[in-house]
Design a protein around this motif. Structure first.
Motif, PDB file in Angstrom:
ATOM      1  N   VAL A   6       5.990   8.527 -20.165  1.00 32.36           N
ATOM      2  CA  VAL A   6       5.605   7.729 -19.010  1.00 32.36           C
ATOM      3  C   VAL A   6       5.903   8.535 -17.753  1.00 32.36           C
ATOM      4  O   VAL A   6       6.998   9.072 -17.596  1.00 32.36           O
ATOM      5  CB  VAL A   6       6.381   6.399 -18.986  1.00 32.36           C
ATOM      6  N   ARG A   7       4.922   8.625 -16.878  1.00 31.47           N
ATOM      7  CA  ARG A   7       5.108   9.320 -15.601  1.00 31.47           C
ATOM      8  C   ARG A   7       5.345   8.278 -14.512  1.00 31.47           C
ATOM      9  O   ARG A   7       5.034   7.103 -14.686  1.00 31.47           O
ATOM     10  CB  ARG A   7       3.888  10.164 -15.270  1.00 31.47           C
ATOM     11  N   PHE A   8       5.840   8.733 -13.380  1.00 30.42           N
ATOM     12  CA  PHE A   8       6.131   7.804 -12.289  1.00 30.42           C
ATOM     13  C   PHE A   8       4.853   7.126 -11.810  1.00 30.42           C
ATOM     14  O   PHE A   8       4.885   5.982 -11.373  1.00 30.42           O
ATOM     15  CB  PHE A   8       6.826   8.537 -11.139  1.00 30.42           C
ATOM     16  N   SER A   9       3.721   7.793 -11.924  1.00 34.68           N
ATOM     17  CA  SER A   9       2.453   7.190 -11.492  1.00 34.68           C
ATOM     18  C   SER A   9       2.001   6.071 -12.423  1.00 34.68           C
ATOM     19  O   SER A   9       1.112   5.300 -12.071  1.00 34.68           O
ATOM     20  CB  SER A   9       1.367   8.261 -11.396  1.00 34.68           C
ATOM     21  N   ASP A  10       2.605   5.956 -13.596  1.00 40.30           N
ATOM     22  CA  ASP A  10       2.263   4.884 -14.540  1.00 40.30           C
ATOM     23  C   ASP A  10       2.935   3.559 -14.188  1.00 40.30           C
ATOM     24  O   ASP A  10       2.580   2.522 -14.738  1.00 40.30           O
ATOM     25  CB  ASP A  10       2.661   5.277 -15.967  1.00 40.30           C
ATOM     26  N   PHE A  11       3.895   3.576 -13.274  1.00 44.68           N
ATOM     27  CA  PHE A  11       4.594   2.368 -12.879  1.00 44.68           C
ATOM     28  C   PHE A  11       3.800   1.607 -11.821  1.00 44.68           C
ATOM     29  O   PHE A  11       3.072   2.189 -11.032  1.00 44.68           O
ATOM     30  CB  PHE A  11       5.974   2.703 -12.288  1.00 44.68           C
ATOM     31  N   THR A  14       5.866  -2.556  -7.828  1.00 47.56           N
ATOM     32  CA  THR A  14       7.108  -3.307  -7.991  1.00 47.56           C
ATOM     33  C   THR A  14       8.098  -2.556  -8.865  1.00 47.56           C
ATOM     34  O   THR A  14       9.295  -2.492  -8.555  1.00 47.56           O
ATOM     35  CB  THR A  14       6.819  -4.695  -8.603  1.00 47.56           C
ATOM     36  N   GLU A  15       7.602  -1.980  -9.953  1.00 49.72           N
ATOM     37  CA  GLU A  15       8.484  -1.221 -10.844  1.00 49.72           C
ATOM     38  C   GLU A  15       9.046   0.004 -10.145  1.00 49.72           C
ATOM     39  O   GLU A  15      10.227   0.330 -10.311  1.00 49.72           O
ATOM     40  CB  GLU A  15       7.729  -0.799 -12.102  1.00 49.72           C
ATOM     41  N   LYS A  16       8.227   0.669  -9.343  1.00 46.08           N
ATOM     42  CA  LYS A  16       8.711   1.834  -8.591  1.00 46.08           C
ATOM     43  C   LYS A  16       9.830   1.424  -7.641  1.00 46.08           C
ATOM     44  O   LYS A  16      10.854   2.110  -7.534  1.00 46.08           O
ATOM     45  CB  LYS A  16       7.578   2.477  -7.809  1.00 46.08           C
ATOM     46  N   ALA A  17       9.637   0.293  -6.964  1.00 46.82           N
ATOM     47  CA  ALA A  17      10.660  -0.178  -6.030  1.00 46.82           C
ATOM     48  C   ALA A  17      11.941  -0.551  -6.767  1.00 46.82           C
ATOM     49  O   ALA A  17      13.041  -0.213  -6.315  1.00 46.82           O
ATOM     50  CB  ALA A  17      10.127  -1.381  -5.253  1.00 46.82           C
ATOM     51  N   ARG A  18      11.809  -1.226  -7.908  1.00 48.72           N
ATOM     52  CA  ARG A  18      12.989  -1.613  -8.687  1.00 48.72           C
ATOM     53  C   ARG A  18      13.746  -0.390  -9.175  1.00 48.72           C
ATOM     54  O   ARG A  18      14.987  -0.343  -9.115  1.00 48.72           O
ATOM     55  CB  ARG A  18      12.581  -2.490  -9.859  1.00 48.72           C
ATOM     56  N   ALA A  53       5.649   1.874 -20.473  1.00 54.15           N
ATOM     57  CA  ALA A  53       5.101   2.604 -21.622  1.00 54.15           C
ATOM     58  C   ALA A  53       4.261   1.685 -22.497  1.00 54.15           C
ATOM     59  O   ALA A  53       3.182   2.067 -22.957  1.00 54.15           O
ATOM     60  CB  ALA A  53       6.232   3.218 -22.444  1.00 54.15           C
ATOM     61  N   ARG A  54       4.744   0.471 -22.716  1.00 57.29           N
ATOM     62  CA  ARG A  54       3.996  -0.479 -23.532  1.00 57.29           C
ATOM     63  C   ARG A  54       2.650  -0.805 -22.882  1.00 57.29           C
ATOM     64  O   ARG A  54       1.623  -0.840 -23.538  1.00 57.29           O
ATOM     65  CB  ARG A  54       4.810  -1.758 -23.720  1.00 57.29           C
ATOM     66  N   ARG A  55       2.653  -0.997 -21.572  1.00 51.66           N
ATOM     67  CA  ARG A  55       1.417  -1.280 -20.844  1.00 51.66           C
ATOM     68  C   ARG A  55       0.476  -0.070 -20.887  1.00 51.66           C
ATOM     69  O   ARG A  55      -0.732  -0.223 -21.066  1.00 51.66           O
ATOM     70  CB  ARG A  55       1.745  -1.659 -19.410  1.00 51.66           C
ATOM     71  N   LYS A  56       1.024   1.124 -20.750  1.00 51.20           N
ATOM     72  CA  LYS A  56       0.200   2.339 -20.757  1.00 51.20           C
ATOM     73  C   LYS A  56      -0.469   2.545 -22.115  1.00 51.20           C
ATOM     74  O   LYS A  56      -1.655   2.847 -22.186  1.00 51.20           O
ATOM     75  CB  LYS A  56       1.083   3.553 -20.441  1.00 51.20           C
TER      76      LYS A  56
END
Length: 60
Positions: A6-11, A14-18, A53-56
């Motif tokens: 999983v890369r940071f661009s996959d978030f 909201t997930e990036k902020a968390r 990762a599950r979403r990706k």
């Protein structure tokens, strides 16, 4: 592992902020000394990574 990591661009935003807030909290605790436990925050970040990762991989 056969799947790509999983890369940071996959978030999501909201997930990036968390993750950013949790990382800052880990850094703040880290400044308190090497014996301070940050495992609870690490588990929360890992949970966010698993969700991304599950979403990706679901989209494939």
């Amino acid at each position: 592992m056969a799947d790509s990591p999983v890369r940071f661009s996959d978030f999501t935003r909201t997930e990036k902020a968390r993750v950013a807030v949790l990382t800052a909290r880990m850094a703040k605790r880290g400044m308190a000394g090497p014996n301070v436990d940050i495992s609870d925050l690490q588990r929360r970040v890992e949970r966010i990574e698993r969700e991304a990762a599950r979403r990706k991989h679901k989209g494939k």
